[in-house]
Design an enzyme around this catalytic site. Structure first.
Site, mmCIF file in Angstrom:
data_model
loop_
_atom_site.group_PDB
_atom_site.id
_atom_site.type_symbol
_atom_site.label_atom_id
_atom_site.label_comp_id
_atom_site.label_asym_id
_atom_site.label_seq_id
_atom_site.Cartn_x
_atom_site.Cartn_y
_atom_site.Cartn_z
ATOM 1 N N LYS A 1 0.816 -1.213 0.000
ATOM 2 C CA LYS A 1 0.000 0.000 0.000
ATOM 3 C C LYS A 1 0.857 1.273 0.000
ATOM 4 C CE LYS A 1 -4.006 -2.136 2.322
ATOM 5 N NZ LYS A 1 -4.936 -2.035 3.478
ATOM 6 N N TYR B 1 -12.408 -2.070 -3.480
ATOM 7 C CA TYR B 1 -12.884 -2.182 -2.095
ATOM 8 C C TYR B 1 -14.408 -2.050 -1.999
ATOM 9 C CZ TYR B 1 -8.290 -2.231 0.271
ATOM 10 O OH TYR B 1 -7.051 -2.570 0.752
ATOM 11 N N ARG C 1 -1.657 -13.995 4.829
ATOM 12 C CA ARG C 1 -2.327 -13.240 5.895
ATOM 13 C C ARG C 1 -1.587 -13.401 7.226
ATOM 14 N NH1 ARG C 1 -7.017 -10.839 4.399
ATOM 15 N NH2 ARG C 1 -7.904 -10.810 6.490
ATOM 16 N N ARG D 1 2.774 -5.994 9.375
ATOM 17 C CA ARG D 1 2.050 -4.869 9.988
ATOM 18 C C ARG D 1 2.647 -4.487 11.345
ATOM 19 N NH1 ARG D 1 -3.791 -6.968 7.742
ATOM 20 N NH2 ARG D 1 -3.955 -5.552 5.963
ATOM 21 N N ASN E 1 -1.969 0.467 6.716
ATOM 22 C CA ASN E 1 -1.394 -0.736 7.304
ATOM 23 C C ASN E 1 -0.564 -1.563 6.329
ATOM 24 O OD1 ASN E 1 -3.489 -1.703 5.813
ATOM 25 N ND2 ASN E 1 -4.563 -2.716 7.502
ATOM 26 N N HIS F 1 -2.220 -5.399 1.664
ATOM 27 C CA HIS F 1 -3.514 -6.068 1.506
ATOM 28 C C HIS F 1 -3.245 -7.498 1.070
ATOM 29 C CE1 HIS F 1 -7.472 -7.197 -0.045
ATOM 30 N NE2 HIS F 1 -6.802 -7.705 -1.062
ATOM 31 N N GLU G 1 -9.743 -10.703 -7.436
ATOM 32 C CA GLU G 1 -8.754 -9.637 -7.246
ATOM 33 C C GLU G 1 -7.563 -9.788 -8.183
ATOM 34 O OE1 GLU G 1 -9.873 -8.827 -2.529
ATOM 35 O OE2 GLU G 1 -7.863 -9.530 -3.041
HETATM 36 P P1 ATP Z 1 -7.047 -6.117 3.588
HETATM 37 O O1 ATP Z 1 -8.445 -6.397 3.088
HETATM 38 O O2 ATP Z 1 -6.513 -4.778 3.130
HETATM 39 O O3 ATP Z 1 -6.096 -7.233 3.381
HETATM 40 P P2 ATP Z 1 -7.941 -6.798 6.196
HETATM 41 O O4 ATP Z 1 -8.644 -7.936 5.552
HETATM 42 O O5 ATP Z 1 -6.995 -7.082 7.322
HETATM 43 O O6 ATP Z 1 -7.104 -5.961 5.169
HETATM 44 P P3 ATP Z 1 -10.482 -5.408 6.188
HETATM 45 O O7 ATP Z 1 -11.368 -5.496 7.368
HETATM 46 O O8 ATP Z 1 -10.792 -6.182 4.963
HETATM 47 O O9 ATP Z 1 -8.983 -5.714 6.699
HETATM 48 O O10 ATP Z 1 -10.368 -3.862 5.817
HETATM 49 C C1 ATP Z 1 -9.804 -3.489 4.575
HETATM 50 C C2 ATP Z 1 -8.884 -2.324 4.804
HETATM 51 O O11 ATP Z 1 -9.648 -1.189 5.230
HETATM 52 C C3 ATP Z 1 -7.841 -2.512 5.915
HETATM 53 O O12 ATP Z 1 -6.689 -3.209 5.500
HETATM 54 C C4 ATP Z 1 -7.534 -1.078 6.279
HETATM 55 O O13 ATP Z 1 -6.629 -0.474 5.341
HETATM 56 C C5 ATP Z 1 -8.894 -0.411 6.138
HETATM 57 N N1 ATP Z 1 -9.578 -0.381 7.439
HETATM 58 C C6 ATP Z 1 -10.141 -1.428 8.084
HETATM 59 N N2 ATP Z 1 -10.681 -1.060 9.257
HETATM 60 C C7 ATP Z 1 -10.451 0.284 9.367
HETATM 61 C C8 ATP Z 1 -10.755 1.266 10.346
HETATM 62 N N3 ATP Z 1 -11.394 0.946 11.457
HETATM 63 N N4 ATP Z 1 -10.357 2.532 10.108
HETATM 64 C C9 ATP Z 1 -9.707 2.889 8.974
HETATM 65 N N5 ATP Z 1 -9.390 1.990 8.000
HETATM 66 C C10 ATP Z 1 -9.748 0.715 8.188
HETATM 67 MG MG MG Z 2 -9.911 -7.706 3.811
#
Ligand code: ATP
Ligand code: MG
Length: 137
Positions: A9, A49, A85, A102, A112, A115, A126
């Site tokens: 990212k 997203y 993951r 992370r 973070n 992805h 994707e």
């Molecule tokens: P990713 O899908 O990016 O691999 P993830 O599966 O760990 O990450 P998700 O819950 O799918 O997390 O959320 C997608 C992305 O949205 C996160 O990686 C983060 O960048 C952002 N995100 C998630 N929760 C929050 C939050 N509470 N505040 C701000 N951004 C968030």
């Molecule tokens: Mg996710």
């Protein structure tokens, strides 16, 4: 063997962390079988997203993903989705296990660093969003 879509990212590309993150993937046995640096538009980030469209952080997330180039990549290996993951660590870096990407590099729950696809079906969608068949060998 399995394939997953990974994104390094903007917070990480900006700090020149691509090599260090890739080293963690490779050390875990994940092979980088495709990789490119692209700059997403906010609209393209929004499509990627779309599943989060109703979440309060959606707009901020799309802005962030379009703020700087990202590195999109396809990782391959046994159990690649789960393995990736595991290497990424928890979404919120405060909860991420020591040694994960992370834990070491993420700046916040939003910014973070990486992805990774969360299931075989999402991985297929994707990967196809970013790579053509000709780019995947
Ligand atoms: P990713 O899908 O990016 O691999 P993830 O599966 O760990 O990450 P998700 O819950 O799918 O997390 O959320 C997608 C992305 O949205 C996160 O990686 C983060 O960048 C952002 N995100 C998630 N929760 C929050 C939050 N509470 N505040 C701000 N951004 C968030
Ligand atoms: Mg996710």
């Amino acid at each position: 063997t399995e394939r997953t879509l990974s994104i390094i990212k903007p917070d990480a590309t900006k700090r020149n962390l691509t090599g260090k993150i890739n080293a963690k993937f490779e050390e875990a046995g994940l092979r980088i079988v495709a990789q490119k640096r692209i700059k997403l538009t906010k609209e393209q980030a929004g499509v990627f997203y779309a599943v989060h469209a109703e979440r309060p952080f959606y707009d901020e997330l799309c802005e962030f993903m379009a703020s700087e180039p990202v590195v999109v990549q396809v990782l391959e290996g046994d159990g690649a989705i789960a393995k990736n993951r595991e290497v990424m660590g928890a979404t919120n870096p405060a909860d991420a296990a020591a040694g994960t990407v992370r834990a070491e590099f993420a700046e916040s729950v939003g910014e973070n660093s990486v992805h990774g696809s969360d299931a075989p079906e999402t991985a297929a969608v994707e990967i196809a969003y970013f790579f053509s068949g000709l780019e995947l060998v």
